[in-house]
Design a protein around this motif. Sequence first.
Motif, PDB file in Angstrom:
ATOM      1  N   LEU A 132       0.829  -1.208   0.000  1.00 47.98           N
ATOM      2  CA  LEU A 132       0.000   0.000   0.000  1.00 47.98           C
ATOM      3  C   LEU A 132       0.868   1.263   0.000  1.00 47.98           C
ATOM      4  CD1 LEU A 132      -2.718   1.426   0.133  1.00 47.98           C
ATOM      5  CD2 LEU A 132      -2.740   1.053   2.613  1.00 47.98           C
ATOM      6  N   GLU A 133       1.903   1.284   0.818  1.00 50.71           N
ATOM      7  CA  GLU A 133       2.763   2.464   0.874  1.00 50.71           C
ATOM      8  C   GLU A 133       3.474   2.695  -0.457  1.00 50.71           C
ATOM      9  OE1 GLU A 133       2.918   4.837   3.204  1.00 50.71           O
ATOM     10  OE2 GLU A 133       1.235   3.696   4.014  1.00 50.71           O
ATOM     11  N   ASN A 134       3.922   1.619  -1.094  1.00 46.45           N
ATOM     12  CA  ASN A 134       4.585   1.762  -2.393  1.00 46.45           C
ATOM     13  C   ASN A 134       3.618   2.254  -3.464  1.00 46.45           C
ATOM     14  OD1 ASN A 134       7.146   0.948  -1.534  1.00 46.45           O
ATOM     15  ND2 ASN A 134       6.710  -1.219  -1.861  1.00 46.45           N
ATOM     16  N   LYS A 135       2.404   1.720  -3.460  1.00 46.43           N
ATOM     17  CA  LYS A 135       1.400   2.131  -4.447  1.00 46.43           C
ATOM     18  C   LYS A 135       0.948   3.575  -4.207  1.00 46.43           C
ATOM     19  CE  LYS A 135       1.304  -1.803  -6.633  1.00 46.43           C
ATOM     20  NZ  LYS A 135       1.845  -1.894  -8.010  1.00 46.43           N
ATOM     21  N   LYS A 136       0.939   3.987  -2.955  1.00 47.90           N
ATOM     22  CA  LYS A 136       0.621   5.386  -2.644  1.00 47.90           C
ATOM     23  C   LYS A 136       1.637   6.313  -3.296  1.00 47.90           C
ATOM     24  CE  LYS A 136      -1.707   5.301   1.881  1.00 47.90           C
ATOM     25  NZ  LYS A 136      -1.564   5.719   3.291  1.00 47.90           N
ATOM     26  N   LYS A 137       2.908   5.970  -3.182  1.00 50.08           N
ATOM     27  CA  LYS A 137       3.956   6.802  -3.771  1.00 50.08           C
ATOM     28  C   LYS A 137       3.770   6.927  -5.270  1.00 50.08           C
ATOM     29  CE  LYS A 137       7.379   5.604  -0.208  1.00 50.08           C
ATOM     30  NZ  LYS A 137       8.632   4.849   0.076  1.00 50.08           N
ATOM     31  N   VAL A 138       3.442   5.816  -5.917  1.00 49.72           N
ATOM     32  CA  VAL A 138       3.218   5.826  -7.367  1.00 49.72           C
ATOM     33  C   VAL A 138       2.033   6.720  -7.714  1.00 49.72           C
ATOM     34  CG1 VAL A 138       2.515   4.413  -9.343  1.00 49.72           C
ATOM     35  CG2 VAL A 138       4.231   3.544  -7.730  1.00 49.72           C
ATOM     36  N   SER A 139       0.958   6.607  -6.947  1.00 52.91           N
ATOM     37  CA  SER A 139      -0.265   7.368  -7.226  1.00 52.91           C
ATOM     38  C   SER A 139      -0.070   8.855  -6.967  1.00 52.91           C
ATOM     39  CB  SER A 139      -1.421   6.822  -6.376  1.00 52.91           C
ATOM     40  OG  SER A 139      -1.670   5.458  -6.691  1.00 52.91           O
ATOM     41  N   PHE A 140       0.600   9.190  -5.877  1.00 60.16           N
ATOM     42  CA  PHE A 140       0.890  10.596  -5.589  1.00 60.16           C
ATOM     43  C   PHE A 140       1.798  11.198  -6.665  1.00 60.16           C
ATOM     44  CE2 PHE A 140      -0.494   9.952  -1.105  1.00 60.16           C
ATOM     45  CZ  PHE A 140      -1.272  11.092  -0.983  1.00 60.16           C
ATOM     46  N   SER A 141       2.789  10.423  -7.090  1.00 60.47           N
ATOM     47  CA  SER A 141       3.698  10.908  -8.136  1.00 60.47           C
ATOM     48  C   SER A 141       2.934  11.172  -9.426  1.00 60.47           C
ATOM     49  CB  SER A 141       4.812   9.886  -8.395  1.00 60.47           C
ATOM     50  OG  SER A 141       5.672   9.797  -7.287  1.00 60.47           O
ATOM     51  N   PHE A 142       1.995  10.280  -9.755  1.00 65.27           N
ATOM     52  CA  PHE A 142       1.191  10.477 -10.963  1.00 65.27           C
ATOM     53  C   PHE A 142       0.439  11.805 -10.886  1.00 65.27           C
ATOM     54  CE2 PHE A 142      -2.893  10.459 -13.051  1.00 65.27           C
ATOM     55  CZ  PHE A 142      -2.578  10.081 -14.346  1.00 65.27           C
TER      56      PHE A 142
END
Length: 380
Positions: free
Chosen positions: A360-370
């Motif tokens: 979840l934390e890794n996917k959050k970073k990807v989504s925020f970066s997007f």
Amino acid sequence: MKIGILSLPMWNNYGGILQAYALQSVLKDLGHETEFINRHHPKPSFISEKKNKFKRFLKQNLISKENTVFYPDYRQKNYISTNTLEFIKREIKPITAVLVENDHMKSIGENYDAIIVGSDQVWRPRYVPDIYNYFLDFASEDVIKISFAASFGTDKWEYSPEETKVCRRLLQNFNRVSVREDSAVALVKEKFNVKAEHTLDPTMLLDKSRYLDLVRKYEKERPSKGDLFTYILDSNLDNDTIVGKVSSRLNLKPFEVMPKPFDKDFNHEVQEYIFPQLTKWLKAFNDAEFVIADSFHGCVFSIIFNKPFIAIGNKERGLARFKSLLKMFQLEDRLILSPAELNEDLIDSKINWTTVNGILENKKKVSFSFLQEALTEKEK
């Protein structure tokens, strides 16, 4: 930057309301000014309401069967949505006036620096007032156009040839595109010849503490009425059997946070038809020891709150959403389609929350970066 957010019409769908709340909250946290674009279906005309009432009368009195599903009319929907509409009024703001015509949409097309469409099933034609609006046909040319975690709801193609053609042209004018399901990445490429990225549902971008803050804001500290939370939209004997098996195996008491199902006996004097407070639904996840859900957001909030759960899939509602979410978190074994697939090993199995939370934390970073990159793309 002033950003308009366009999602599904909001009435009483807990998950749909919370994803809108979450996306708006995230954008505000990033320092942007936001406004929710409150697109709705047109209110039925007097003649249309009369026709619908006559059809309902025939259905109730001449052809009704025990399993007949009844749907509220516009005024009844307003009544049963009393609590959720109040939450929207208080927490999802600023918000435009209700917009029901394409002319209304065109009138706001130049009001924003950027418009984000998403999340939820915004690209499912039968769920929206006008599918072309959800590909931002009303936005001016110089507005940054973004989809964030947009969903088709299913991996089956439901667009007509004309809808496919027009939406392909519109989507090719977007600055960045992200979708909520892995199957949608392939669909966007195949049908629209556009590259899409896979991002989280907006609800998963907020920490559990943010939702508990909402609960404390609205809910008195009264415990839920059980410890096995069931969020089941399609009640039937199979689902009742699943609940019974889990309840018996774990010695837990089932409870739900749902109104009395809308039926032919509805009247405005019976408050049991009104959807409970949204924060009561959120509190249920925190109070539960186990969750059973046939809803996408029921699974999402089980993950956010780290509650063991079983997901009941429904092919007619679309399985792609469930499969994509559970695959992302290595939880595919939590999905069942019938009581026959439920066994004691599954009920007793433990979820590795350390692994899940790390993903979840890794996917959050990807989504925020997007989001951050999409909103600054024109500045580069």
